[in-house]
Design an enzyme around this catalytic site. Structure first.
Site, PDB file in Angstrom:
ATOM      1  CG  LEU A   7      -1.872  -1.355   1.344  1.00 54.55           C
ATOM      2  CD1 LEU A   7      -2.658  -1.135   2.652  1.00 54.55           C
ATOM      3  CD2 LEU A   7      -2.622  -1.241   0.360  1.00 54.55           C
ATOM      4  CG  ASP A   8       1.398   5.704  -2.071  1.00 56.89           C
ATOM      5  OD1 ASP A   8       2.544   5.866  -1.942  1.00 56.89           O
ATOM      6  OD2 ASP A   8       0.612   6.633  -2.513  1.00 56.89           O
ATOM      7  CG  LEU A   9       1.515   7.311   4.253  1.00 53.16           C
ATOM      8  CD1 LEU A   9       0.670   6.401   4.955  1.00 53.16           C
ATOM      9  CD2 LEU A   9       2.756   7.670   4.920  1.00 53.16           C
ATOM     10  CG  ASP A  10       2.204  10.858   1.235  1.00 55.14           C
ATOM     11  OD1 ASP A  10       1.685  10.872   2.453  1.00 55.14           O
ATOM     12  OD2 ASP A  10       3.404  10.845   0.693  1.00 55.14           O
ATOM     13  CG  ASP A 179      -1.984   8.415  -5.195  1.00 53.50           C
ATOM     14  OD1 ASP A 179      -1.805   9.562  -5.555  1.00 53.50           O
ATOM     15  OD2 ASP A 179      -1.104   7.978  -4.394  1.00 53.50           O
TER      16      ASP A 179
END
Length: 228
Positions: A7-10, A179
């Protein structure tokens, strides 16, 4: 069946735009540049261009952090030290966190069913501060921040280094969720794993990038995973 979730954070879990706006408003004001809509609009374009140069290997992370302010100050005739501004901005950005709607609950749920790994290109000190503030470490098996791992998304080297640290890793059972087309999705393509694009604005896919799955927000991911 998916076992390994990256998972990406931002702007996947945390609302980076909100955090960035608060931090950049405060920072620019401290360095004598009023954060008008005109100024903020230019900053966002300059910042985006510099991060894309990092992804292409044309700039180092340290250069991105100060050069974006150097360009902005020059455009608006501000006499200020871009290096000092970069340091102050990082300090302001590392304070606090803002979850995207439903994201905290979704991550908590996913952590009970899958092995979660955070995959971020963000500054290490900033991401540590925000993840600690949001109490996110408890949900992840490991956290892979590019500044610490020695490579940036979307490079294959970044993912190879991450995969090597995961016991029993199987790329056939992995999914990269994020995203950014140019960082997260292209990174997944380069690494040979499936991808899920978080695309709230229904933006078009760029040529040369393959998207396996698409959702509007992270809270839609559990339903998608149940079908795989």
């Amino acid at each position: 069946m998916i076992e390994f979730l990256f998972l990406d954070l931002d702007d996947t879990i945390l609302d980076f735009h909100k955090a960035e706006r608060i931090a950049i408003n405060k920072t620019l004001g401290e360095f004598g540049l009023e954060p008008t809509e005109d100024v903020l609009g230019r900053y966002h374009l300059i910042n985006k261009a510099h991060w894309e140069m990092l992804e292409r290997g044309e700039l180092t992370r340290a250069e991105v952090q100060w050069k974006r302010f150097d360009v902005l100050f020059r455009e608006f005739g501000v006499v200020a030290d871009p290096h000092e501004c970069a340091v102050r901005y990082m300090q302001n950005l590392s304070v606090g966190h803002y979850f995207l709607p439903g994201a905290e609950e979704t991550v908590a749920y996913l952590s009970q069913k899958y092995r979660l790994f955070l995959a971020s290109n963000g500054n290490a000190s900033v991401q540590k501060g925000r993840m600690t503030s949001a109490n996110l470490y408890r949900f992840f098996d490991q956290v892979f921040v590019s500044e610490e791992i020695g490579h940036n998304k979307p490079s294959k080297a970044y993912f190879d280094a991450a995969f090597a640290r995961i016991p029993g890793f199987d790329p056939e059972k992995a999914l990269m969720v994020g995203d950014s087309l140019t960082s997260d999705i292209k990174g997944g393509n380069n690494a040979g794993i499936r991808t899920c694009w978080v695309n709230p604005g229904h933006a078009p896919v760029k040529p040369g990038i393959h998207v396996d799955f698409e959702i509007e927000a992270l809270h839609q991911l559990p339903a998608l995973l149940e079908k795989l």
